[in-house]
Motif scaffolding. Structure first.
Motif, PDB file in Angstrom:
ATOM      1  N   TYR A  13     -29.791  15.774 -42.967  1.00  0.00           N
ATOM      2  CA  TYR A  13     -29.554  14.502 -43.659  1.00  0.00           C
ATOM      3  C   TYR A  13     -29.617  14.678 -45.171  1.00  0.00           C
ATOM      4  O   TYR A  13     -28.792  14.127 -45.911  1.00  0.00           O
ATOM      5  CB  TYR A  13     -30.560  13.437 -43.210  1.00  0.00           C
ATOM      6  N   LEU A  16     -26.487  16.091 -46.389  1.00  0.00           N
ATOM      7  CA  LEU A  16     -25.443  15.073 -46.444  1.00  0.00           C
ATOM      8  C   LEU A  16     -25.558  14.242 -47.716  1.00  0.00           C
ATOM      9  O   LEU A  16     -24.551  13.910 -48.359  1.00  0.00           O
ATOM     10  CB  LEU A  16     -25.528  14.181 -45.200  1.00  0.00           C
ATOM     11  N   LEU A  17     -26.800  13.908 -48.101  1.00  0.00           N
ATOM     12  CA  LEU A  17     -27.012  13.146 -49.331  1.00  0.00           C
ATOM     13  C   LEU A  17     -26.495  13.906 -50.549  1.00  0.00           C
ATOM     14  O   LEU A  17     -25.886  13.319 -51.457  1.00  0.00           O
ATOM     15  CB  LEU A  17     -28.504  12.837 -49.513  1.00  0.00           C
ATOM     16  N   VAL A  20     -22.752  13.707 -50.764  1.00  0.00           N
ATOM     17  CA  VAL A  20     -22.362  12.400 -51.294  1.00  0.00           C
ATOM     18  C   VAL A  20     -22.614  12.337 -52.794  1.00  0.00           C
ATOM     19  O   VAL A  20     -21.781  11.846 -53.571  1.00  0.00           O
ATOM     20  CB  VAL A  20     -23.141  11.278 -50.564  1.00  0.00           C
ATOM     21  N   THR A 180     -25.102   6.062 -50.702  1.00  0.00           N
ATOM     22  CA  THR A 180     -26.232   6.421 -49.833  1.00  0.00           C
ATOM     23  C   THR A 180     -26.733   5.206 -49.060  1.00  0.00           C
ATOM     24  O   THR A 180     -27.261   5.346 -47.949  1.00  0.00           O
ATOM     25  CB  THR A 180     -27.383   7.055 -50.638  1.00  0.00           C
ATOM     26  N   LEU A 183     -24.930   5.037 -45.767  1.00  0.00           N
ATOM     27  CA  LEU A 183     -25.527   5.939 -44.776  1.00  0.00           C
ATOM     28  C   LEU A 183     -26.787   5.331 -44.184  1.00  0.00           C
ATOM     29  O   LEU A 183     -27.014   5.377 -42.975  1.00  0.00           O
ATOM     30  CB  LEU A 183     -25.860   7.283 -45.437  1.00  0.00           C
ATOM     31  N   GLN A 184     -27.635   4.757 -45.047  1.00  0.00           N
ATOM     32  CA  GLN A 184     -28.877   4.170 -44.571  1.00  0.00           C
ATOM     33  C   GLN A 184     -28.613   3.064 -43.554  1.00  0.00           C
ATOM     34  O   GLN A 184     -29.229   3.027 -42.479  1.00  0.00           O
ATOM     35  CB  GLN A 184     -29.673   3.598 -45.737  1.00  0.00           C
ATOM     36  N   THR A 186     -26.037   2.514 -41.619  1.00  0.00           N
ATOM     37  CA  THR A 186     -25.469   3.041 -40.375  1.00  0.00           C
ATOM     38  C   THR A 186     -26.556   3.632 -39.488  1.00  0.00           C
ATOM     39  O   THR A 186     -26.626   3.328 -38.286  1.00  0.00           O
ATOM     40  CB  THR A 186     -24.413   4.111 -40.691  1.00  0.00           C
ATOM     41  N   PHE A 187     -27.413   4.463 -40.049  1.00  0.00           N
ATOM     42  CA  PHE A 187     -28.413   5.154 -39.234  1.00  0.00           C
ATOM     43  C   PHE A 187     -29.557   4.233 -38.801  1.00  0.00           C
ATOM     44  O   PHE A 187     -30.112   4.404 -37.713  1.00  0.00           O
ATOM     45  CB  PHE A 187     -28.946   6.368 -39.988  1.00  0.00           C
ATOM     46  N   ALA A 333     -33.218   8.351 -43.590  1.00  0.00           N
ATOM     47  CA  ALA A 333     -32.278   7.508 -44.339  1.00  0.00           C
ATOM     48  C   ALA A 333     -33.007   6.408 -45.078  1.00  0.00           C
ATOM     49  O   ALA A 333     -32.728   6.134 -46.255  1.00  0.00           O
ATOM     50  CB  ALA A 333     -31.246   6.910 -43.375  1.00  0.00           C
ATOM     51  N   SER A 337     -32.946   6.434 -49.163  1.00  0.00           N
ATOM     52  CA  SER A 337     -32.116   5.389 -49.754  1.00  0.00           C
ATOM     53  C   SER A 337     -32.957   4.330 -50.443  1.00  0.00           C
ATOM     54  O   SER A 337     -32.601   3.825 -51.504  1.00  0.00           O
ATOM     55  CB  SER A 337     -31.233   4.744 -48.679  1.00  0.00           C
TER      56      SER A 337
END
Length: 485
Positions: A13, A16-17, A20, A180, A183-184, A186-187, A333, A337
């Motif tokens: 994760y 991924l951040l 982004v 970000t 993403l937060q 969604t998860f 996340a 975030s």
């Protein structure tokens, strides 16, 4: 689930951040850092704000708080939604009309420099505490499920987390945070849905059968009408409205995201959409909490000593890999975030309100990054203090502290917008400091002073009214800032 698997998930994760961050900050400048060039699409902002609104505190603490107070928290959420409407109709037009970067520059235009600095200082205090509570909860959970087993001290966990956040936000600022947040959201939503499914699967029920059991229990009582109850409907709805107005509409870190939209109409659509979805999302997390509590009862398990441990313990140790994996990614996340948004908002307020960047002098990127780092260190120290003194649900402590820290902001903006009076500017800091102290004394002795009545979360209203009354005492009829000789 082994610590090694958890570390791999968190590392993925974080990677991924950083991907982004790289793409969102390649051409970043001061305008990108503060307001993303005022060009963010409102649907993107609105979707990302769902995750900010539910935050890590909702993710962890609300499901556990169901054990203590059932579904009564939803009354606060109704207030949250109504408060967002107030923000959209009253505060957003004001801030867009003045084209502010920091919303506290309104106080300087309306009253003077001391009032401006007082408002900005109380935001810094309030949001520093709020950000620390959020990240504390995330770090606490990660410590519980992985780092204790690796014998890594809690302080090291928090320090590394904050430094990683500083590295990927120190350049892109709010432009990176907007992505970000997506993403937060969604998860976090995925984790809640999978968690409910995992409980139903563990009990050999369908999701619908599980929810029938949950909503038929005493825990599922949404509304409480007894005036003496701290969970009274009107108390919690009003408190929720006021908390949202101050922690959303008067909070630089949150309002900064709304102000990235190109126009007032786009920003209002963003908030209206968010207010409606917020009701459904919080019902989802209450349903998750009710499901977890029902699972504990049916499986004959003991409740953890702290309710904040309920969801993490069950997700990682009892409900299978799907629930465990989505929970771990969700908690990562929420942690990253939530903290990156807070660091950006704190940095913006300090640089604009106290250093005068973008308003009185040109932005200095090196100083801005040092300020960003300084707030990371302050959050780190605050979290360690909170860990030493905390003895209750994090969401309960968060709402109570917010009532004291945000109350003066509520009073300042209400006085500015509801009256045409000026104030003796130099006296405003004294008023803002006195109101929370008097509120604390009233809360402590309310049962004696008011015939047994006990203040709860509505102390924010008392705090705001005391600030408003204090401003009336030092007000003048000129309708502009004056100095006290």
């Amino acid at each position: 689930m082994s610590p090694a698997i958890i570390l791999v998930l968190i590392s993925c994760y974080i990677g991924l951040l950083y991907v982004v961050s790289y793409f969102s900050s390649r051409h970043a400048d001061a305008d990108s850092f503060y307001l993303a060039g005022r060009s963010a699409p409102w649907p993107l902002v609105s979707y990302g704000m769902i995750g900010v609104a539910i935050s890590g505190i909702t993710f962890i603490s609300v499901p556990g708080e169901v054990v203590n107070s059932g579904f009564s928290y939803f009354q606060l959420v109704i207030g949250y939604a109504l408060g967002l409407m107030v923000v959209a109709w009253i505060l957003l037009p004001l801030f867009y009309r003045k084209k502010v970067i920091s919303i506290y520059t309104y106080l300087e235009d309306r009253f003077g420099d001391y009032t401006h600095k007082s408002g900005a200082a109380f935001f810094l205090l309030a949001h520093l505490l709020g950000a620390s509570f959020r990240l504390y909860l995330m770090a606490y959970v990660l410590q519980l499920i992985v780092f204790d087993a690796l014998q890594i001290p809690f302080a090291v966990t928090v320090f590394i987390t904050l430094m990683l956040i500083w590295l990927y936000t120190q350049k892109g600022g709010i432009q990176t945070v907007i992505f970000t947040d997506v993403l937060q959201t969604t998860f976090l939503l995925l984790a809640a849905v999978v968690g409910i499914w995992a409980v139903a699967n563990a009990l050999d029920l369908s999701v619908l059968q599980l929810q029938e059991q949950v909503w038929q229990s005493e825990t599922a009582q949404l509304f409480h009408w007894s005036w003496s109850s701290p969970d009274n409907f009107f108390k919690l709805v009003i408190t929720g409205m006021l908390l949202t107005i101050v922690s959303n509409g008067l909070d630089q870190a949150i309002m900064q995201k709304h102000l990235t939209c190109p126009s007032l109409g786009d920003a209002q659509k963003n908030i209206f959409t968010l207010s409606i979805i917020l009701l459904a999302v919080n019902l989802l997390f209450l349903a998750l909490g009710g499901s977890l509590f029902y699972y504990v009862q049916q499986a004959g398990l003991s409740l953890p000593e702290q309710t904040d441990q309920l969801y993490p313990t069950l997700a990682v140790d009892h409900l299978g890999y799907a629930a465990g994996i989505t929970f771990i990614i969700g908690i990562a996340a929420a942690a990253y975030s939530s903290a990156d948004s807070s660091l950006t908002g704190l940095t913006t307020a300090f640089c604009v309100d106290f250093l005068g960047y973008q308003t009185h002098r040109k932005d200095n990127p090196k100083v801005r990054r040092l300020v960003h780092l300084g707030f990371s260190i302050l959050i780190f120290l605050t979290i360690l203090v909170f860990r030493a003194i905390n003895d209750q649900s994090t969401i309960s402590m968060f709402i109570k502290v917010a009532g004291y820290a945000y109350g003066p902001l509520l009073g300042l903006f209400a006085f500015g917008m509801l009256t045409r009076l000026g104030v003796r500017d130099r006296w405003v800091p004294l008023v803002c400091i006195s109101a929370p102290i008097l509120s604390l004394l009233l809360e402590r002795y309310s049962t004696v002073l008011f015939g047994g009545y006990q203040f709860g979360y509505e102390i924010i209203l008392v705090n705001g009214l005391l600030t408003f009354a204090g401003l009336l005492l030092i007000g003048n009829k000129e309708g502009r800032p004056v100095e006290m000789n």
